[in-house]
Design an enzyme around this catalytic site. Sequence first.
Site, mmCIF file in Angstrom:
data_model
loop_
_atom_site.group_PDB
_atom_site.id
_atom_site.type_symbol
_atom_site.label_atom_id
_atom_site.label_comp_id
_atom_site.label_asym_id
_atom_site.label_seq_id
_atom_site.Cartn_x
_atom_site.Cartn_y
_atom_site.Cartn_z
ATOM 1 N N ASP A 125 6.019 7.424 6.052
ATOM 2 C CA ASP A 125 5.586 8.600 5.270
ATOM 3 C C ASP A 125 4.402 8.399 4.273
ATOM 4 O OD1 ASP A 125 6.425 11.556 4.400
ATOM 5 O OD2 ASP A 125 5.714 10.224 2.347
ATOM 6 N N ASP B 96 -4.115 1.907 9.466
ATOM 7 C CA ASP B 96 -3.639 0.384 9.194
ATOM 8 C C ASP B 96 -3.787 -0.544 10.207
ATOM 9 O OD1 ASP B 96 -3.076 1.409 6.359
ATOM 10 O OD2 ASP B 96 -1.036 1.918 7.044
ATOM 11 N N LYS C 78 -3.550 -3.687 4.522
ATOM 12 C CA LYS C 78 -3.361 -4.897 4.370
ATOM 13 C C LYS C 78 -2.900 -5.651 5.458
ATOM 14 C CE LYS C 78 -1.082 -3.977 0.147
ATOM 15 N NZ LYS C 78 -1.203 -2.723 0.055
ATOM 16 N N MET D 83 10.098 -3.389 1.464
ATOM 17 C CA MET D 83 9.346 -4.535 0.803
ATOM 18 C C MET D 83 10.075 -5.580 0.052
ATOM 19 S SD MET D 83 5.940 -2.352 -0.048
ATOM 20 C CE MET D 83 6.610 -1.213 -0.496
HETATM 21 N N1 SAH Z 1 5.209 4.606 3.837
HETATM 22 C C1 SAH Z 1 6.079 3.612 4.581
HETATM 23 C C2 SAH Z 1 6.588 2.437 3.799
HETATM 24 C C3 SAH Z 1 5.401 1.416 3.653
HETATM 25 S S1 SAH Z 1 5.810 0.006 2.496
HETATM 26 C C4 SAH Z 1 7.408 4.369 5.051
HETATM 27 O O1 SAH Z 1 7.547 5.519 4.602
HETATM 28 O O2 SAH Z 1 8.200 3.920 5.753
HETATM 29 C C5 SAH Z 1 6.005 -1.002 3.874
HETATM 30 C C6 SAH Z 1 7.478 -1.580 4.052
HETATM 31 O O3 SAH Z 1 8.282 -0.418 5.006
HETATM 32 C C7 SAH Z 1 7.848 -2.905 4.678
HETATM 33 O O4 SAH Z 1 7.625 -3.814 3.986
HETATM 34 C C8 SAH Z 1 9.399 -2.582 5.279
HETATM 35 O O5 SAH Z 1 10.202 -2.536 4.163
HETATM 36 C C9 SAH Z 1 9.197 -1.141 5.428
HETATM 37 N N2 SAH Z 1 9.140 -0.840 7.034
HETATM 38 C C10 SAH Z 1 7.851 0.135 7.542
HETATM 39 N N3 SAH Z 1 7.980 0.093 8.796
HETATM 40 C C11 SAH Z 1 9.065 -0.674 9.102
HETATM 41 C C12 SAH Z 1 9.776 -1.201 10.486
HETATM 42 N N4 SAH Z 1 9.130 -0.718 11.623
HETATM 43 N N5 SAH Z 1 10.669 -2.068 10.520
HETATM 44 C C13 SAH Z 1 11.271 -2.437 9.499
HETATM 45 N N6 SAH Z 1 10.631 -2.146 8.076
HETATM 46 C C14 SAH Z 1 9.643 -1.389 8.050
#
Ligand code: SAH
Length: 485
Positions: free
Chosen positions: A88, A33, A55, A169
Amino acid sequence: MTVYLVGAGPGDPGLLTVRGAEVLARADVVVHDRLSVASLLELAPPAAERISVGKTPRGPSTPQDEINALLVDRGRAGLEVVRLKGGDPFVFARGAEEAAALAAAGVAFEVVPGVTSAVAVPAYGGVPLTARGLATSFTVVTGHGDGLGATATDWEAVAGVGGTIVVLMGVATRGEIADRLLAGGLAASTPVAAVRWGTRPEQHTVRTTLGGLAEADLESPAVIVIGEVAGLDLAWYERLPLFGRSVVVTRPRHQAGALVERLQRMGAGTVELPTIEIVDPADGGAALRAAAAVVGSYDWVTFTSANAVARFLPLLRDARAFGAAKVAAIGPGTAQALAEARVVADLVPERFVGEGLLKAFPPPHPGGRVLLPRAAVARDILPEGLRGAGWEVDVVEAYRTRPTRPAPEALAAAGAADAVTFTSSSSVAGYLEVAGLAAVPPVVASIGPVTSATARNLGLTVAAEADVHTLDGLVDALVRALPPR
Ligand code: SAH
């Protein structure tokens, strides 16, 4: 060959799994990403193809079909492919679609779970998702509707579950989410903690209530925690001594890791700006090879840097070539490099500078000889001191340092940093050559008196100098020089 759907964790590179690091280390292709952490990408072999997809908020994005097709294509070509995804891969990450596309195409795949931001980001914000007496469950929900629109979730029902609610999100839709949770029966006074850029040096935690959530000053990406546990404040990450500070590391790229790691464990953000690189000696190494061939004829072989160890030891068949020659190391870093090749230094001085080594050196017997493989440009204090004491000294060029050409972004980040660290005189000179005096951050930290003297001679003010001339000593000095905010 396999396509690995790897969870990269939420940002802190230390939260990558061991399995994730293993598959990255032998990847032919890394599809990542746009917001991936640079240091994780460096775990892949230098020659691996790196493809940025996905994105960027309000920016360009690669359609999911194209990403799927890319994975299938590279997988079919017989390559080891790592698809690196934040958190994840199977939590709000479209990993399911990628796995389905690979399965349909008959391409072998493996899922390497990651530390999801849903759990790790609150943890770094000091908010436990469950706690005795406060929450018996946590529910992880997307505020984005996951392709089904923001209203797809039955928020009123979520309110009724009674435990902790974790929203990913959800920044843009937080007003609607709050209204519906209130409608579902939650009190306006329910505590809320939102953690932005969790596990990263930019982490920022906002505390409010469900009634205040719509108006709270929040930006993406954030994890929003709603429930009684959000009233707990077990903050630790944001209280680390160097949290919120940005520190420049000037060591050559292949040596920067150990210092970067130590700084990050103290909460600092790091800017890697290698100002010098290590290259072959002017004679291509002929003199070094000749010296290595007769190493056993010396009484002492003296190493004043890990770089010299790295250049010299591979020229020996094995450690027996040293014969009766003893080995001296200027400090623990150099001794460690020797130890990794199973050579134990006979002498490490108490003070890790040339003068310290000189003082610790035994007096020579008649005709006693010392081999000193080292950088092309180095101080003369050691060879001259040894000669003065009666030793015959052969100084042999083991490597040269030369200034690098850093990327403009790295230069800009360095200029805006809070501090810069120097671990050698050549890195000070290199920094001024590539970045200039104007790009020196307010706090200059040096590993020891020799490096400090060089810095002062070149017009810098040294605010922090290591007491013990090691990386740990350097980080300690920096912590003292940068008071907590
Ligand atoms: N697969 C990812 C989630 C992806 S969706 C996971 O398991 O964490 C993307 C969302 O994850 C963001 O909009 C936010 O809500 C959250 N996110 C991911 N990394 C983050 C971070 N370092 N700090 C805060 N929110 C985070």
